[in-house]
Design an enzyme around this catalytic site. Structure first.
Site, mmCIF file in Angstrom:
data_model
loop_
_atom_site.group_PDB
_atom_site.id
_atom_site.type_symbol
_atom_site.label_atom_id
_atom_site.label_comp_id
_atom_site.label_asym_id
_atom_site.label_seq_id
_atom_site.Cartn_x
_atom_site.Cartn_y
_atom_site.Cartn_z
ATOM 1 N N GLY A 39 0.802 -1.218 0.000
ATOM 2 C CA GLY A 39 0.000 0.000 0.000
ATOM 3 C C GLY A 39 0.836 1.271 0.000
ATOM 4 N N HIS A 40 0.161 2.385 -0.167
ATOM 5 C CA HIS A 40 0.808 3.689 -0.288
ATOM 6 C C HIS A 40 1.535 4.085 0.984
ATOM 7 C CE1 HIS A 40 -2.937 5.954 1.317
ATOM 8 N NE2 HIS A 40 -3.161 4.676 1.458
#
Lengths: 345, 345, 345
Positions: A238-239
């Site tokens: 994820g970011h």
């Protein structure tokens, strides 16, 4: 494919002690089960010793202390490390054939090193930089401003979104998507408003990324995959997550946003990590673990929610007794009631 | 990238109350940890207040009631909503550059709006319709008869099978596959006979779909993704499933066929939903939940098989005591036997 | 799409006994809920009998013994098998339109059968063989030396790495990656050395592979997907694993390296299988199971670590009582202590 080599030449390449005829020739590497006299095989894990005893291989690479085999043997300190050398000897990697395929679309402002290769159907956008000897596979997309180092292999049909930075000797397998938007929304009470994802993604040197794996760009700042980390297929990162160095992420692992994964951590298949979680250096998460919060360095954990593995294994063992336990407690309650009746008499 | 703005201008754009010098200029948005005096940052979650106290940012966007910060502050009702506006201000989206790239392959019967864009290497098949200002990314495939609305972004290398319908303002990330065959077979006692999958897939307005996510077409009728729903990377949605409006599907969620997911439901990472399951409006499934049957509206559930979260959390807590419990019950049985011996005397 | 048929003609195609007017015409197949008088529908699962009773369909395909419906009925032995025939009748598959698209890139040494098709943007590398009537979808990549049999469908944008062998009548959906490197490294105490993955991948006849699924090549030898096996979307099959015949792998299943999956085994969604695990013929793993070791033939298992399903279901039921059990045991301990006090008096 591959050539043929004498055992003497192989022993030299592997730094092995040869017990056998150095002039004997083998033509390929084969697993113990299927090897014939013309093959060389290897025993990388002691549990396969019975298979080694029965193999028809012409020679076997083994550890220093393996006993009970009557084959020609090449003894090494680490059979697994020797296997790497052995396979490289028989299957040397073809050098990059430089050149931009006529059926690719490379923007005029992109800089492709003269020693690099761009395959058929690939698209390289404005301002992208492809370093020495790197290969952009067929049908791959390299977005605007992407910077790719030296000796990188993008297998066919990878996607690198704009602005992503990739170091040297990185390998990316087909279908991987590097730098798509992070999953960020602000619910305004009515709808989910998209939070623009304007950060970047940095892949450091010697990383390998599996097929169809997705690594998102940061909202702000950078998502980072540290040097030497190896990521299997269908993994999600994820970011804003920072994966350390020499980390192992096995297939279908999912790491949420803003996590920190310590160096040399190992996340086995299908492990899930919640957002903002910190996993310490060298921690090990066994398969399918669910990790809601911090994991101390070096700890081995299992289960959902994950616990120290020894504890979790004791729980799993005890679980089998749980239905029985319910019955026993009911019976005990009755017996104690009876005793209390007696005692009250 | 982006421009620079005075705090006064930013306060105006955000509808914020400024506590600080309106003429001060900041050049970019940055996270609290890395921001410098030339940056504006934000405090969207109270748990990061300590980081806010220490940030070197030139200004911070905060909630109305945040205290203890000595920075220039822009106070707003919802810092998260303000972050959306702030990022859009500094990173305005580039308008679509209309045009069909010469290195794309667009069938003569496809209708591409004059304001739409088709990237290099993209393939648009017969009868497809691409609406105003929509973008078909490089190397994407748009199958025969696909209808795409206005202001849609198909990032590079997405696949839309024939007959799929996509609304307005939909964003699809790279590698997503929309409308592949549902997984349906009839076992005839000998082999699995493929059930032809001749239904469709409808993606409603304002949906976003993550990288490498797969959404299958229906056997008959339609698979539906409702308006405003947001789907992360590597998610699977099975045939004939109907996802409601404003639903959140986090990465690696798997939804089987013929499910109904209610409006505003949230399925966290790696949740699995069995076929024909109905999930009520606003229900929340926490990460890795396994959902074998109906979830009532608004309920928060966890675990496999999923239970109400409070119940599941009590079970998880009690699990830790389970091995001990087994020992205690054994000891109790012995003690009760002894007491019974006494009582019988 | 599709044509229209009399019930008499349909009964003939399905081998059905018609109870109704053979000259009545229906124009399409539709689900019970949405069918109108111009449609034919089907009752494949007895649990939908109430919907069948209320359907407005002009005719319904049902089992031999279904009662209580007043519609025109087509009675068959297996409604599911009949559904396959019914859908094929109304939606006959278009034959392959032979030809290599001008916008594809086919190496001069590749052999594409004259009856095969290569779509726009596809890349077929040196020495590859494409068999009769097979289709290489748009934007697909077929690596050097790949051999593809007859009547194969590679949907748009699939990737087949060099050297992979594909049988007849195989269907591969978009985004699937066949033959990427297995995930193998030798840790040398300092870094993870990549073990060259020089083996192959063999996909046997009649296999179907879902969108964005990844199947790795072997380190040495072959990864194998056996005849007739059906693999859903986003599945991972590791290197050197051998999947038997007629196996079902549901979406997001992850199988590690060197596993053996027996014929007709069924692995439901999100199941994970550890490396070197053997799963017996006809075994069934329910959704989200985690499988650390051998599963006997025919066994149905659930949970992580997986147990026989009946046992696991008893444990899940008892789990609900666990928090209560902890309290009860504490109470019992106190009561027994009290009794022991009395007894000692």
């Amino acid at each position: 494919m591959g050539g043929s080599f004498t055992l003497g030449r192989i022993a030299e390449a592997l730094g092995a002690t040869l017990e056998g005829d150095p002039s004997r020739v083998v033509v390929a590497v084969a697993p113990l089960e299927t090897a014939g006299p013309e093959h060389i095989s290897f025993l990388a894990n002691p549990r396969f010793l019975p298979a080694a005893a029965e193999t028809r291989a012409g020679a076997v690479v083994v550890g220093r202390d393996v006993e009970g085999l009557s084959h020609a043997l090449l003894r090494v300190d680490s059979p697994q490390a020797a296997l790497v050398l052995l396979l490289r000897l028989f299957h040397p990697e073809a050098p990059t054939r430089p050149g931009v395929h006529t059926a690719s679309v490379v923007d005029g402002t992109a800089r492709v090193d003269a020693s690099a290769a761009v395959g058929p159907g690939a698209v390289v956008e404005a301002g992208a930089v492809i370093g020495p000897r790197s290969r952009v596979g067929a049908l791959s997309f390299v977005g605007p401003g992407v910077v790719i180092g030296a000796d990188v292999v993008l297998h066919p049909r990878t996607v690198v979104y704009g602005g992503v930075a990739i170091g040297d000797r990185v390998i990316v397998h087909s279908g991987a998507v590097l730098g798509a938007d992070g999953f960020g929304y602000a619910f305004d009470g009515r709808i989910h408003q998209k939070i623009p994802q304007v950060g970047g993604l940095r892949i450091e040197d010697d990383v390998e990324i599996g097929a169809n794996t997705t690594i998102d760009r940061a909202t702000l700042g950078n998502t980072v995959i540290g040097r030497g980390s190896k990521i299997d297929n269908l993994v999600q990162v994820g970011h804003n997550t920072e994966v350390g160095e020499d980390v192992i992420l096995v297939s279908q692992v999912g790491i949420s946003g803003s996590c920190r994964i310590g160096n040399r951590a190992i996340l086995a298949g299908q492990v899930g990590v919640a957002d903002h979680v910190v996993i310490g250096e060298g921690a090990v998460l066994t398969a399918q673990s669910g990790v809601p919060n911090t994991v101390p360095a070096g700890q081995v954990r299992s289960g959902t929610p994950s616990r120290p593995s020894l504890e979790m294994r004791r729980i799993w063992a005890a679980e089998a007794m749980l239905p029985d336990l319910v019955r026993k407690v009911r019976a005990l309650e009755k017996r104690v009631r009876d005793l209390e009746g007696h005692a009250g008499e």
